[in-house]
Design a protein around this motif. Sequence first.
Motif, PDB file in Angstrom:
ATOM      1  N   ILE A  10      -2.280  -1.232 -19.948  1.00  0.00           N
ATOM      2  CA  ILE A  10      -3.214  -0.124 -19.699  1.00  0.00           C
ATOM      3  C   ILE A  10      -4.633  -0.621 -19.953  1.00  0.00           C
ATOM      4  O   ILE A  10      -4.957  -1.092 -21.045  1.00  0.00           O
ATOM      5  CB  ILE A  10      -2.881   1.075 -20.594  1.00  0.00           C
ATOM      6  N   GLY A  11      -5.486  -0.508 -18.929  1.00  0.00           N
ATOM      7  CA  GLY A  11      -6.847  -1.025 -19.002  1.00  0.00           C
ATOM      8  C   GLY A  11      -6.867  -2.432 -18.433  1.00  0.00           C
ATOM      9  O   GLY A  11      -6.162  -3.323 -18.938  1.00  0.00           O
ATOM     10  N   LEU A  12      -7.611  -2.635 -17.350  1.00  0.00           N
ATOM     11  CA  LEU A  12      -7.626  -3.959 -16.698  1.00  0.00           C
ATOM     12  C   LEU A  12      -9.031  -4.552 -16.727  1.00  0.00           C
ATOM     13  O   LEU A  12      -9.597  -4.936 -15.714  1.00  0.00           O
ATOM     14  CB  LEU A  12      -7.086  -3.840 -15.265  1.00  0.00           C
ATOM     15  N   GLY A  13      -9.601  -4.609 -17.935  1.00  0.00           N
ATOM     16  CA  GLY A  13     -10.852  -5.346 -18.139  1.00  0.00           C
ATOM     17  C   GLY A  13     -10.516  -6.816 -18.367  1.00  0.00           C
ATOM     18  O   GLY A  13      -9.504  -7.334 -17.863  1.00  0.00           O
ATOM     19  N   MET A  15      -9.349  -8.316 -20.974  1.00  0.00           N
ATOM     20  CA  MET A  15      -8.065  -8.520 -21.679  1.00  0.00           C
ATOM     21  C   MET A  15      -6.882  -8.150 -20.796  1.00  0.00           C
ATOM     22  O   MET A  15      -5.934  -8.924 -20.643  1.00  0.00           O
ATOM     23  CB  MET A  15      -8.017  -7.672 -22.959  1.00  0.00           C
ATOM     24  N   ALA A  35      -8.405   2.850 -15.131  1.00  0.00           N
ATOM     25  CA  ALA A  35      -8.942   4.185 -14.861  1.00  0.00           C
ATOM     26  C   ALA A  35     -10.042   4.155 -13.803  1.00  0.00           C
ATOM     27  O   ALA A  35     -10.175   5.081 -13.006  1.00  0.00           O
ATOM     28  CB  ALA A  35      -9.486   4.783 -16.162  1.00  0.00           C
ATOM     29  N   SER A  45     -16.776  -5.685 -19.829  1.00  0.00           N
ATOM     30  CA  SER A  45     -16.572  -6.990 -19.175  1.00  0.00           C
ATOM     31  C   SER A  45     -17.342  -7.132 -17.871  1.00  0.00           C
ATOM     32  O   SER A  45     -16.972  -7.934 -17.027  1.00  0.00           O
ATOM     33  CB  SER A  45     -15.079  -7.179 -18.884  1.00  0.00           C
ATOM     34  N   LEU A  51     -20.963 -15.636 -23.154  1.00  0.00           N
ATOM     35  CA  LEU A  51     -21.037 -16.884 -23.909  1.00  0.00           C
ATOM     36  C   LEU A  51     -19.653 -17.334 -24.378  1.00  0.00           C
ATOM     37  O   LEU A  51     -18.855 -16.504 -24.798  1.00  0.00           O
ATOM     38  CB  LEU A  51     -21.903 -16.616 -25.132  1.00  0.00           C
ATOM     39  N   GLU A 171      -6.594   4.822 -11.721  1.00  0.00           N
ATOM     40  CA  GLU A 171      -5.572   5.730 -12.252  1.00  0.00           C
ATOM     41  C   GLU A 171      -5.611   5.691 -13.780  1.00  0.00           C
ATOM     42  O   GLU A 171      -5.243   4.691 -14.400  1.00  0.00           O
ATOM     43  CB  GLU A 171      -4.192   5.306 -11.732  1.00  0.00           C
TER      44      GLU A 171
HETATM   45  C1  FAD Z   1     -23.212  -6.484 -23.292  1.00  0.00           C
HETATM   46  C2  FAD Z   1     -22.064  -7.286 -23.845  1.00  0.00           C
HETATM   47  C3  FAD Z   1     -22.205  -8.661 -24.000  1.00  0.00           C
HETATM   48  C4  FAD Z   1     -21.150  -9.404 -24.519  1.00  0.00           C
HETATM   49  N1  FAD Z   1     -21.282 -10.754 -24.630  1.00  0.00           N
HETATM   50  C5  FAD Z   1     -20.225 -11.502 -24.995  1.00  0.00           C
HETATM   51  C6  FAD Z   1     -20.321 -12.920 -24.973  1.00  0.00           C
HETATM   52  O1  FAD Z   1     -21.360 -13.468 -24.618  1.00  0.00           O
HETATM   53  N2  FAD Z   1     -19.216 -13.654 -25.326  1.00  0.00           N
HETATM   54  C7  FAD Z   1     -18.041 -13.035 -25.693  1.00  0.00           C
HETATM   55  O2  FAD Z   1     -17.054 -13.738 -25.997  1.00  0.00           O
HETATM   56  N3  FAD Z   1     -17.930 -11.684 -25.739  1.00  0.00           N
HETATM   57  C8  FAD Z   1     -18.983 -10.918 -25.369  1.00  0.00           C
HETATM   58  N4  FAD Z   1     -18.874  -9.561 -25.354  1.00  0.00           N
HETATM   59  C9  FAD Z   1     -17.595  -8.981 -25.709  1.00  0.00           C
HETATM   60  C10 FAD Z   1     -16.619  -9.091 -24.526  1.00  0.00           C
HETATM   61  O3  FAD Z   1     -17.313  -8.891 -23.310  1.00  0.00           O
HETATM   62  C11 FAD Z   1     -15.544  -8.054 -24.747  1.00  0.00           C
HETATM   63  O4  FAD Z   1     -14.842  -8.371 -25.926  1.00  0.00           O
HETATM   64  C12 FAD Z   1     -14.542  -8.001 -23.601  1.00  0.00           C
HETATM   65  O5  FAD Z   1     -15.189  -7.874 -22.349  1.00  0.00           O
HETATM   66  C13 FAD Z   1     -13.614  -6.829 -23.875  1.00  0.00           C
HETATM   67  O6  FAD Z   1     -12.739  -6.696 -22.790  1.00  0.00           O
HETATM   68  P1  FAD Z   1     -11.681  -5.540 -22.818  1.00  0.00           P
HETATM   69  O7  FAD Z   1     -10.750  -5.813 -21.695  1.00  0.00           O
HETATM   70  O8  FAD Z   1     -11.116  -5.401 -24.196  1.00  0.00           O
HETATM   71  O9  FAD Z   1     -12.519  -4.176 -22.589  1.00  0.00           O
HETATM   72  P2  FAD Z   1     -13.127  -3.570 -21.254  1.00  0.00           P
HETATM   73  O10 FAD Z   1     -13.723  -4.608 -20.387  1.00  0.00           O
HETATM   74  O11 FAD Z   1     -14.009  -2.436 -21.664  1.00  0.00           O
HETATM   75  O12 FAD Z   1     -11.849  -3.045 -20.498  1.00  0.00           O
HETATM   76  C14 FAD Z   1     -11.172  -1.875 -20.875  1.00  0.00           C
HETATM   77  C15 FAD Z   1     -10.754  -1.200 -19.580  1.00  0.00           C
HETATM   78  O13 FAD Z   1      -9.847  -0.156 -19.895  1.00  0.00           O
HETATM   79  C16 FAD Z   1     -10.084   0.884 -18.963  1.00  0.00           C
HETATM   80  N5  FAD Z   1      -9.537   2.126 -19.528  1.00  0.00           N
HETATM   81  C17 FAD Z   1     -10.008   2.807 -20.596  1.00  0.00           C
HETATM   82  N6  FAD Z   1      -9.225   3.870 -20.855  1.00  0.00           N
HETATM   83  C18 FAD Z   1      -8.222   3.830 -19.922  1.00  0.00           C
HETATM   84  C19 FAD Z   1      -7.088   4.669 -19.661  1.00  0.00           C
HETATM   85  N7  FAD Z   1      -6.811   5.710 -20.440  1.00  0.00           N
HETATM   86  N8  FAD Z   1      -6.293   4.366 -18.603  1.00  0.00           N
HETATM   87  C20 FAD Z   1      -6.548   3.278 -17.824  1.00  0.00           C
HETATM   88  N9  FAD Z   1      -7.612   2.452 -18.019  1.00  0.00           N
HETATM   89  C21 FAD Z   1      -8.433   2.723 -19.063  1.00  0.00           C
HETATM   90  C22 FAD Z   1     -11.597   0.910 -18.809  1.00  0.00           C
HETATM   91  O14 FAD Z   1     -11.997   1.555 -17.594  1.00  0.00           O
HETATM   92  C23 FAD Z   1     -11.930  -0.570 -18.848  1.00  0.00           C
HETATM   93  O15 FAD Z   1     -12.036  -1.133 -17.546  1.00  0.00           O
HETATM   94  C24 FAD Z   1     -19.931  -8.769 -24.880  1.00  0.00           C
HETATM   95  C25 FAD Z   1     -19.797  -7.386 -24.716  1.00  0.00           C
HETATM   96  C26 FAD Z   1     -20.849  -6.652 -24.207  1.00  0.00           C
HETATM   97  C27 FAD Z   1     -20.672  -5.166 -24.036  1.00  0.00           C
END
Ligand code: FAD
Length: 261
Positions: A10-13, A15, A35, A45, A51, A171
Amino acid sequence: MSNPYDVAVIGLGAMGSAAVSFLAARGVRVIGFEAASPAHGLGSSHGDSRLIRLGYFEDPSYVPLLHRAYENWRGLETRLRERILNITGVLQIGKPDSKIITGTRASCNMHNLSCDELSAAQMRKRFSVFGLEDDEIALLDPQGGWLKPEAAIWGYLRLAAADGAALHLGEKVNEITPDDNGVNISAGGQKYRANRVIVATGSWISQLVPALNAIANPIRQVVAWYRPANGFACDPLRMPAFLRDDGDNCSAPFGFGVFAA
Ligand SMILES: Cc1cc2nc3c(=O)[nH]c(=O)nc-3n(C[C@H](O)[C@H](O)[C@H](O)COP(=O)(O)OP(=O)(O)OC[C@H]3O[C@@H](n4cnc5c(N)ncnc54)[C@H](O)[C@@H]3O)c2cc1C
């Protein structure tokens, strides 16, 4: 009765997209939910640069994970035939007793990583753009650089789909309910079942995992881009990626010179 999916992600960022891709590549029956549209600007992301460092100042125990991460980024590039990871070197700047300097040195020493120390005077000669204070130094991690997060997410999703993952984009998952035989997932007015679930919803995680409410809440992070003056090229030889300890425990400004290849 067996469930139609082994794993729901769940969540395709950053991670979740990597998780669905690795699972699908291993032949796991996987379904992924996002979503919004992938790599949207409200998650963590988005954009073209993140970095990456090998001499991790936060703790030496991360370094083996980082070696693995570098392998996986190169593996992704090989499968996609596309550049995702740009090695520019990373300068870690601060006072000699700052966390960034002491932590980077500890990681490099423990894991035998290359790490060149530059005095303020040496920095002025070699990387004049940074303007160090006399009592600051820099450690150059030659294996650091930056990644392209949006290209990585789309790439992982393309590979996952090609390897048989079911991807439900746009979704939102509203509820997950575990029982003795797996997990029920409600999304888009439908019910799905999987043996296991990976919740990778980033800063929204407490909506599905309320136990994390106290520690995970979305906040806005501001990113700034500057156009270099007088034709200054953001060449890594003049301006590697950087991270600077400004004495504030909560933040360390960092950045990259990104230039049109
Ligand atoms: C401005 C910024 C700069 C950064 N710079 C760095 C860096 O230089 N180096 C580094 O290592 N890290 C950096 N980070 C941290 C890194 O980018 C994050 O740790 C990483 O992108 C997190 O990815 P994620 O998949 O956990 O979250 P996200 O990318 O937020 O993905 C979560 C996804 O889940 C989806 N979602 C949420 N709720 C639901 C639901 N109920 N059903 C379905 N989908 C859902 C969202 O729409 C979203 O797409 C930075 C972060 C930010 C914000």
